[in-house]
Design a protein around this motif. Sequence first.
Motif, PDB file in Angstrom:
ATOM      1  N   ARG A  93      25.992 -22.049   0.566  1.00  0.00           N
ATOM      2  CA  ARG A  93      25.227 -21.580   1.334  1.00  0.00           C
ATOM      3  C   ARG A  93      24.935 -20.406   1.592  1.00  0.00           C
ATOM      4  O   ARG A  93      23.785 -19.706   2.229  1.00  0.00           O
ATOM      5  N   SER A  94      25.864 -19.511   1.226  1.00  0.00           N
ATOM      6  CA  SER A  94      26.119 -18.074   1.546  1.00  0.00           C
ATOM      7  C   SER A  94      25.609 -17.299   0.851  1.00  0.00           C
ATOM      8  O   SER A  94      24.541 -16.531   0.948  1.00  0.00           O
ATOM      9  N   LYS A  95      25.899 -17.729  -0.350  1.00  0.00           N
ATOM     10  CA  LYS A  95      24.572 -16.935  -1.668  1.00  0.00           C
ATOM     11  C   LYS A  95      23.028 -16.998  -1.404  1.00  0.00           C
ATOM     12  O   LYS A  95      22.540 -16.238  -1.473  1.00  0.00           O
ATOM     13  N   GLN A  96      22.327 -18.737  -1.117  1.00  0.00           N
ATOM     14  CA  GLN A  96      22.009 -18.942  -0.701  1.00  0.00           C
ATOM     15  C   GLN A  96      20.783 -18.561   0.516  1.00  0.00           C
ATOM     16  O   GLN A  96      19.569 -17.840   0.024  1.00  0.00           O
ATOM     17  N   LYS A  97      21.746 -18.138   1.346  1.00  0.00           N
ATOM     18  CA  LYS A  97      21.260 -16.763   2.022  1.00  0.00           C
ATOM     19  C   LYS A  97      20.986 -15.660   2.162  1.00  0.00           C
ATOM     20  O   LYS A  97      20.208 -15.126   2.541  1.00  0.00           O
ATOM     21  N   ALA A  98      21.856 -14.864   1.219  1.00  0.00           N
ATOM     22  CA  ALA A  98      22.048 -14.068   0.152  1.00  0.00           C
ATOM     23  C   ALA A  98      20.620 -13.587  -1.031  1.00  0.00           C
ATOM     24  O   ALA A  98      19.625 -12.652  -0.354  1.00  0.00           O
ATOM     25  N   MET A  99      20.285 -14.193  -1.019  1.00  0.00           N
ATOM     26  CA  MET A  99      18.771 -14.672  -1.806  1.00  0.00           C
ATOM     27  C   MET A  99      17.656 -14.579  -1.235  1.00  0.00           C
ATOM     28  O   MET A  99      17.072 -14.392  -1.394  1.00  0.00           O
ATOM     29  N   ASP A 100      17.851 -15.473  -0.205  1.00  0.00           N
ATOM     30  CA  ASP A 100      16.739 -15.742   0.137  1.00  0.00           C
ATOM     31  C   ASP A 100      16.216 -14.900   0.822  1.00  0.00           C
ATOM     32  O   ASP A 100      15.189 -13.788   0.970  1.00  0.00           O
ATOM     33  N   THR A 101      17.653 -13.898   1.373  1.00  0.00           N
ATOM     34  CA  THR A 101      16.795 -12.498   2.636  1.00  0.00           C
ATOM     35  C   THR A 101      16.889 -11.553   1.450  1.00  0.00           C
ATOM     36  O   THR A 101      15.816 -10.644   1.900  1.00  0.00           O
ATOM     37  N   GLN A 102      17.042 -11.258   0.212  1.00  0.00           N
ATOM     38  CA  GLN A 102      16.800 -10.733  -0.311  1.00  0.00           C
ATOM     39  C   GLN A 102      15.138 -10.745  -0.803  1.00  0.00           C
ATOM     40  O   GLN A 102      14.639  -9.922  -1.412  1.00  0.00           O
ATOM     41  N   GLN A 103      14.883 -11.941  -0.880  1.00  0.00           N
ATOM     42  CA  GLN A 103      13.101 -12.280  -1.871  1.00  0.00           C
ATOM     43  C   GLN A 103      12.982 -11.831  -0.645  1.00  0.00           C
ATOM     44  O   GLN A 103      11.732 -10.838  -0.805  1.00  0.00           O
ATOM     45  N   ARG A 104      12.660 -11.399   0.577  1.00  0.00           N
ATOM     46  CA  ARG A 104      12.558 -11.401   2.086  1.00  0.00           C
ATOM     47  C   ARG A 104      12.116 -10.113   1.783  1.00  0.00           C
ATOM     48  O   ARG A 104      10.720  -9.844   2.335  1.00  0.00           O
ATOM     49  N   VAL A 105      12.944  -9.540   1.063  1.00  0.00           N
ATOM     50  CA  VAL A 105      13.360  -7.797   1.333  1.00  0.00           C
ATOM     51  C   VAL A 105      12.030  -7.523   0.612  1.00  0.00           C
ATOM     52  O   VAL A 105      10.952  -6.708   0.936  1.00  0.00           O
ATOM     53  N   ASN A 106      12.212  -7.872  -0.105  1.00  0.00           N
ATOM     54  CA  ASN A 106      11.057  -7.374  -1.603  1.00  0.00           C
ATOM     55  C   ASN A 106       9.829  -8.051  -1.494  1.00  0.00           C
ATOM     56  O   ASN A 106       8.711  -6.578  -1.458  1.00  0.00           O
ATOM     57  N   GLU A 107       9.882  -8.301  -0.615  1.00  0.00           N
ATOM     58  CA  GLU A 107       7.846  -9.237  -0.412  1.00  0.00           C
ATOM     59  C   GLU A 107       7.732  -8.247   0.856  1.00  0.00           C
ATOM     60  O   GLU A 107       6.841  -8.148   0.671  1.00  0.00           O
ATOM     61  N   LEU A 108       8.306  -7.624   1.931  1.00  0.00           N
ATOM     62  CA  LEU A 108       7.966  -7.531   2.415  1.00  0.00           C
ATOM     63  C   LEU A 108       8.066  -5.874   1.595  1.00  0.00           C
ATOM     64  O   LEU A 108       7.121  -5.302   2.717  1.00  0.00           O
ATOM     65  N   LYS A 109       8.568  -5.826   1.122  1.00  0.00           N
ATOM     66  CA  LYS A 109       8.131  -4.328   0.333  1.00  0.00           C
ATOM     67  C   LYS A 109       7.056  -4.260  -0.434  1.00  0.00           C
ATOM     68  O   LYS A 109       6.537  -2.963  -0.277  1.00  0.00           O
ATOM     69  N   GLU A 110       6.926  -5.205  -0.993  1.00  0.00           N
ATOM     70  CA  GLU A 110       5.733  -5.355  -1.718  1.00  0.00           C
ATOM     71  C   GLU A 110       4.407  -5.352  -0.930  1.00  0.00           C
ATOM     72  O   GLU A 110       2.965  -4.584  -1.094  1.00  0.00           O
ATOM     73  N   GLU A 111       4.634  -5.715   0.310  1.00  0.00           N
ATOM     74  CA  GLU A 111       3.674  -5.637   1.881  1.00  0.00           C
ATOM     75  C   GLU A 111       3.528  -4.520   2.054  1.00  0.00           C
ATOM     76  O   GLU A 111       1.999  -3.582   2.096  1.00  0.00           O
ATOM     77  N   ASN A 112       4.506  -3.496   2.609  1.00  0.00           N
ATOM     78  CA  ASN A 112       4.372  -2.427   3.202  1.00  0.00           C
ATOM     79  C   ASN A 112       3.667  -1.800   1.688  1.00  0.00           C
ATOM     80  O   ASN A 112       2.923  -0.779   2.574  1.00  0.00           O
ATOM     81  N   GLU A 113       4.147  -1.510   0.608  1.00  0.00           N
ATOM     82  CA  GLU A 113       3.162  -0.523  -0.377  1.00  0.00           C
ATOM     83  C   GLU A 113       1.669  -0.859  -0.617  1.00  0.00           C
ATOM     84  O   GLU A 113       1.276   0.171  -0.570  1.00  0.00           O
ATOM     85  N   ARG A 114       1.246  -2.126  -0.319  1.00  0.00           N
ATOM     86  CA  ARG A 114       0.038  -2.603   0.015  1.00  0.00           C
ATOM     87  C   ARG A 114      -0.676  -2.074   0.764  1.00  0.00           C
ATOM     88  O   ARG A 114      -1.299  -1.244   1.173  1.00  0.00           O
ATOM     89  N   LEU A 115      -0.099  -2.000   2.150  1.00  0.00           N
ATOM     90  CA  LEU A 115      -0.849  -1.487   3.316  1.00  0.00           C
ATOM     91  C   LEU A 115      -1.226  -0.320   3.342  1.00  0.00           C
ATOM     92  O   LEU A 115      -1.900   0.377   3.985  1.00  0.00           O
ATOM     93  N   GLU A 116       0.216   0.834   2.997  1.00  0.00           N
ATOM     94  CA  GLU A 116       0.514   1.983   2.913  1.00  0.00           C
ATOM     95  C   GLU A 116      -1.544   2.450   1.661  1.00  0.00           C
ATOM     96  O   GLU A 116      -1.789   3.483   2.388  1.00  0.00           O
ATOM     97  N   ALA A 117      -1.306   1.689   1.246  1.00  0.00           N
ATOM     98  CA  ALA A 117      -1.882   1.915   0.191  1.00  0.00           C
ATOM     99  C   ALA A 117      -3.577   1.874   0.495  1.00  0.00           C
ATOM    100  O   ALA A 117      -4.574   2.396   0.273  1.00  0.00           O
ATOM    101  N   LYS A 118      -3.975   0.689   1.084  1.00  0.00           N
ATOM    102  CA  LYS A 118      -5.240   0.497   1.903  1.00  0.00           C
ATOM    103  C   LYS A 118      -5.002   1.316   3.265  1.00  0.00           C
ATOM    104  O   LYS A 118      -6.198   1.893   3.491  1.00  0.00           O
ATOM    105  N   ILE A 119      -4.141   1.896   3.649  1.00  0.00           N
ATOM    106  CA  ILE A 119      -3.692   3.312   4.685  1.00  0.00           C
ATOM    107  C   ILE A 119      -5.065   4.316   4.063  1.00  0.00           C
ATOM    108  O   ILE A 119      -5.934   5.396   4.692  1.00  0.00           O
ATOM    109  N   LYS A 120      -4.004   4.431   2.614  1.00  0.00           N
ATOM    110  CA  LYS A 120      -4.691   5.899   2.260  1.00  0.00           C
ATOM    111  C   LYS A 120      -6.491   5.611   1.363  1.00  0.00           C
ATOM    112  O   LYS A 120      -7.516   6.333   1.626  1.00  0.00           O
ATOM    113  N   LEU A 121      -6.477   4.804   1.448  1.00  0.00           N
ATOM    114  CA  LEU A 121      -8.339   4.258   1.032  1.00  0.00           C
ATOM    115  C   LEU A 121      -9.030   4.787   2.238  1.00  0.00           C
ATOM    116  O   LEU A 121      -9.885   4.885   2.335  1.00  0.00           O
ATOM    117  N   LEU A 122      -8.197   3.886   3.261  1.00  0.00           N
ATOM    118  CA  LEU A 122      -9.404   4.022   4.721  1.00  0.00           C
ATOM    119  C   LEU A 122      -8.744   5.466   5.379  1.00  0.00           C
ATOM    120  O   LEU A 122      -9.913   5.752   5.789  1.00  0.00           O
TER     121      LEU A 122
END
Length: 165
Positions: A93-122
């Motif tokens: 359970r602990s390993k699964q929770k750590a993996m879920d957290t890491q996956q969420r971090v990666n998703e948020l990083k990708e979303e952040n990069e996408r939003l920053e690119a959109k800010i530059k374009l706008l």
Amino acid sequence: MSRLSQAKLNTADHISVSVIQSQAHTSAPSSSLTATVAGLQQVPQLIPANPSAGGGKALPPSKMKKPSADKDSDEYRQRRERNNLAVKKSRMRSKQKAMDTQQRVNELKEENERLEAKIKLLSKELSVLKDLFLEHAHNLADNVQPPTGADGTSPAPNNSSTNGQ
């Protein structure tokens, strides 16, 4: 709490109880206090039953000694197997929770990069639109200049009230 500090605490409790007892036994009520104290209820004094018992506090179940099971017994082996399974499950359970957290971090990083690119374009789009607006405003200002007369002066304004009509 360490045993040394618990022993000091128990000794201090015993001393304070002894002081209360000795003060209660040595002070004799005077005749003027007798009338005042007569209406008050007697408060029982705390006297430890066994001073070496450590304050008479019961140990919590986690601190009580458990009967030691023979390491060769079936009961001991069953408890160990259940414990091993529980530990394995907890670690999974602990390993699964750590993996879920890491996956969420990666998703948020990708979303952040996408939003920053959109800010530059706008921001670029805003800059282009501002430039267009300012250019258009200057063109309008240049086209609205008052016409000049033949002699280089501006013509007199057309006032119908000054003509006398």
